[in-house]
Design a protein around this motif. Structure first.
Motif, PDB file in Angstrom:
ATOM      1  N   MET A   1      39.761  43.899  49.135  1.00  0.00           N
ATOM      2  CA  MET A   1      39.607  44.576  47.859  1.00  0.00           C
ATOM      3  C   MET A   1      40.587  43.990  46.852  1.00  0.00           C
ATOM      4  N   ILE A   2      40.108  43.688  45.679  1.00  0.00           N
ATOM      5  CA  ILE A   2      40.956  43.193  44.600  1.00  0.00           C
ATOM      6  C   ILE A   2      41.149  44.332  43.616  1.00  0.00           C
ATOM      7  N   GLY A   3      42.372  44.563  43.262  1.00  0.00           N
ATOM      8  CA  GLY A   3      42.699  45.601  42.287  1.00  0.00           C
ATOM      9  C   GLY A   3      43.623  45.027  41.244  1.00  0.00           C
ATOM     10  N   GLY A   4      44.512  45.853  40.754  1.00  0.00           N
ATOM     11  CA  GLY A   4      45.465  45.427  39.744  1.00  0.00           C
ATOM     12  C   GLY A   4      45.113  45.983  38.391  1.00  0.00           C
ATOM     13  N   ASN A   5      46.024  45.832  37.465  1.00  0.00           N
ATOM     14  CA  ASN A   5      45.862  46.341  36.111  1.00  0.00           C
ATOM     15  C   ASN A   5      45.353  45.230  35.198  1.00  0.00           C
ATOM     16  N   PRO A   6      44.089  45.277  34.802  1.00  0.00           N
ATOM     17  CA  PRO A   6      43.549  44.200  33.970  1.00  0.00           C
ATOM     18  C   PRO A   6      44.220  44.122  32.602  1.00  0.00           C
ATOM     19  N   PHE A   7      44.716  45.244  32.089  1.00  0.00           N
ATOM     20  CA  PHE A   7      45.359  45.234  30.776  1.00  0.00           C
ATOM     21  C   PHE A   7      46.733  44.572  30.813  1.00  0.00           C
ATOM     22  N   ALA A   8      47.313  44.457  32.006  1.00  0.00           N
ATOM     23  CA  ALA A   8      48.592  43.764  32.181  1.00  0.00           C
ATOM     24  C   ALA A   8      48.386  42.367  32.757  1.00  0.00           C
ATOM     25  N   GLY A   9      47.126  41.951  32.925  1.00  0.00           N
ATOM     26  CA  GLY A   9      46.823  40.637  33.481  1.00  0.00           C
ATOM     27  C   GLY A   9      47.099  40.546  34.967  1.00  0.00           C
ATOM     28  N   GLU A  10      47.096  41.687  35.648  1.00  0.00           N
ATOM     29  CA  GLU A  10      47.441  41.728  37.065  1.00  0.00           C
ATOM     30  C   GLU A  10      46.222  41.746  37.977  1.00  0.00           C
ATOM     31  N   VAL A  11      46.404  41.158  39.145  1.00  0.00           N
ATOM     32  CA  VAL A  11      45.429  41.178  40.233  1.00  0.00           C
ATOM     33  C   VAL A  11      46.204  41.556  41.487  1.00  0.00           C
ATOM     34  N   SER A  12      45.609  42.343  42.352  1.00  0.00           N
ATOM     35  CA  SER A  12      46.267  42.702  43.613  1.00  0.00           C
ATOM     36  C   SER A  12      45.442  42.191  44.780  1.00  0.00           C
ATOM     37  N   ILE A  13      46.144  41.713  45.808  1.00  0.00           N
ATOM     38  CA  ILE A  13      45.497  41.304  47.050  1.00  0.00           C
ATOM     39  C   ILE A  13      46.328  41.835  48.218  1.00  0.00           C
TER      40      ILE A  13
ATOM     41  N   ASN B   1      39.473  23.052  43.390  1.00  0.00           N
ATOM     42  CA  ASN B   1      39.628  22.708  44.794  1.00  0.00           C
ATOM     43  C   ASN B   1      40.626  23.671  45.448  1.00  0.00           C
ATOM     44  N   THR B   2      40.829  23.510  46.725  1.00  0.00           N
ATOM     45  CA  THR B   2      41.719  24.411  47.461  1.00  0.00           C
ATOM     46  C   THR B   2      43.134  24.353  46.910  1.00  0.00           C
ATOM     47  N   GLU B   3      43.584  23.175  46.552  1.00  0.00           N
ATOM     48  CA  GLU B   3      44.932  23.032  45.997  1.00  0.00           C
ATOM     49  C   GLU B   3      45.081  23.842  44.710  1.00  0.00           C
ATOM     50  N   ASP B   4      44.040  23.855  43.863  1.00  0.00           N
ATOM     51  CA  ASP B   4      44.068  24.667  42.644  1.00  0.00           C
ATOM     52  C   ASP B   4      44.239  26.145  42.992  1.00  0.00           C
ATOM     53  N   VAL B   5      43.482  26.605  43.972  1.00  0.00           N
ATOM     54  CA  VAL B   5      43.535  28.016  44.368  1.00  0.00           C
ATOM     55  C   VAL B   5      44.918  28.365  44.894  1.00  0.00           C
ATOM     56  N   VAL B   6      45.460  27.540  45.772  1.00  0.00           N
ATOM     57  CA  VAL B   6      46.777  27.815  46.362  1.00  0.00           C
ATOM     58  C   VAL B   6      47.857  27.816  45.290  1.00  0.00           C
ATOM     59  N   ARG B   7      47.850  26.830  44.422  1.00  0.00           N
ATOM     60  CA  ARG B   7      48.859  26.764  43.355  1.00  0.00           C
ATOM     61  C   ARG B   7      48.778  27.991  42.442  1.00  0.00           C
ATOM     62  N   LEU B   8      47.576  28.374  42.110  1.00  0.00           N
ATOM     63  CA  LEU B   8      47.386  29.518  41.222  1.00  0.00           C
ATOM     64  C   LEU B   8      47.820  30.819  41.892  1.00  0.00           C
ATOM     65  N   LEU B   9      47.442  31.006  43.147  1.00  0.00           N
ATOM     66  CA  LEU B   9      47.869  32.211  43.865  1.00  0.00           C
ATOM     67  C   LEU B   9      49.388  32.254  44.001  1.00  0.00           C
ATOM     68  N   LEU B  10      49.993  31.130  44.312  1.00  0.00           N
ATOM     69  CA  LEU B  10      51.443  31.083  44.460  1.00  0.00           C
ATOM     70  C   LEU B  10      52.129  31.437  43.135  1.00  0.00           C
ATOM     71  N   ALA B  11      51.648  30.881  42.039  1.00  0.00           N
ATOM     72  CA  ALA B  11      52.222  31.201  40.726  1.00  0.00           C
ATOM     73  C   ALA B  11      52.067  32.686  40.418  1.00  0.00           C
TER      74      ALA B  11
ATOM     75  N   ALA C   1      40.431  34.911  48.401  1.00  0.00           N
ATOM     76  CA  ALA C   1      41.490  34.155  47.725  1.00  0.00           C
ATOM     77  C   ALA C   1      40.939  33.486  46.460  1.00  0.00           C
ATOM     78  N   ILE C   2      39.756  32.911  46.565  1.00  0.00           N
ATOM     79  CA  ILE C   2      39.122  32.266  45.405  1.00  0.00           C
ATOM     80  C   ILE C   2      38.810  33.292  44.325  1.00  0.00           C
ATOM     81  N   ARG C   3      38.256  34.439  44.719  1.00  0.00           N
ATOM     82  CA  ARG C   3      37.960  35.496  43.741  1.00  0.00           C
ATOM     83  C   ARG C   3      39.230  35.958  43.037  1.00  0.00           C
ATOM     84  N   ALA C   4      40.303  36.140  43.804  1.00  0.00           N
ATOM     85  CA  ALA C   4      41.570  36.583  43.217  1.00  0.00           C
ATOM     86  C   ALA C   4      42.108  35.555  42.230  1.00  0.00           C
ATOM     87  N   ALA C   5      42.054  34.277  42.579  1.00  0.00           N
ATOM     88  CA  ALA C   5      42.544  33.219  41.692  1.00  0.00           C
ATOM     89  C   ALA C   5      41.739  33.179  40.396  1.00  0.00           C
TER      90      ALA C   5
END
Length: 107
Positions: free
Chosen positions: A1-13, A54-64, A90-94
């Motif tokens: 499930m992905i959550g988070g506060n969209p008004f704060a630019g947040e995503v939760s995993i 690509n996978t590297e994009d997803v990992v870098r984005l999730l890490l950031a 992970a892709i959906r969250a990124a």
């Protein structure tokens, strides 16, 4: 499930069984761009919009996003972690993190 506060630019995993908030802050964006060796955030966004990421994009984005949310893990920690929902989640969250960070949410 992905959550988070969209008004704060947040995503939760769920990462290793713990709910984690992802948020792109100026610091985490600067760190992300520094790892992109000549690439830019605009190019990254374009790849996601075009489905050419690509996978590297997803990992870098999730890490950031995780770092912006206060997580102190490393890239290796993320690669070894269990993301609830697997690679598809992970892709959906990124993608959602980019969207929530750079688009104005509908009210």
């Amino acid at each position: 499930m992905i959550g988070g506060n969209p008004f704060a630019g947040e995503v939760s995993i769920n990462l290793d069984g713990k709910r984690r908030t992802l948020k792109l802050t100026l610091g985490s964006l600067a760190e992300l761009e520094a790892t992109m060796t000549g690439d830019s955030i605009v190019s990254l966004i374009s790849r996601f919009e075009d489905g050419q990421f690509n996978t590297e994009d997803v990992v870098r984005l999730l890490l950031a996003g995780l770092r912006g949310g206060g997580w102190e893990g490393t890239g290796h920690d993320l690669l070894d972690a269990n993301i609830e929902g697997g690679p598809a989640q992970a892709i959906r969250a990124a993608a959602l993190l980019l969207n929530r960070s750079f688009a104005i949410p509908a009210t």
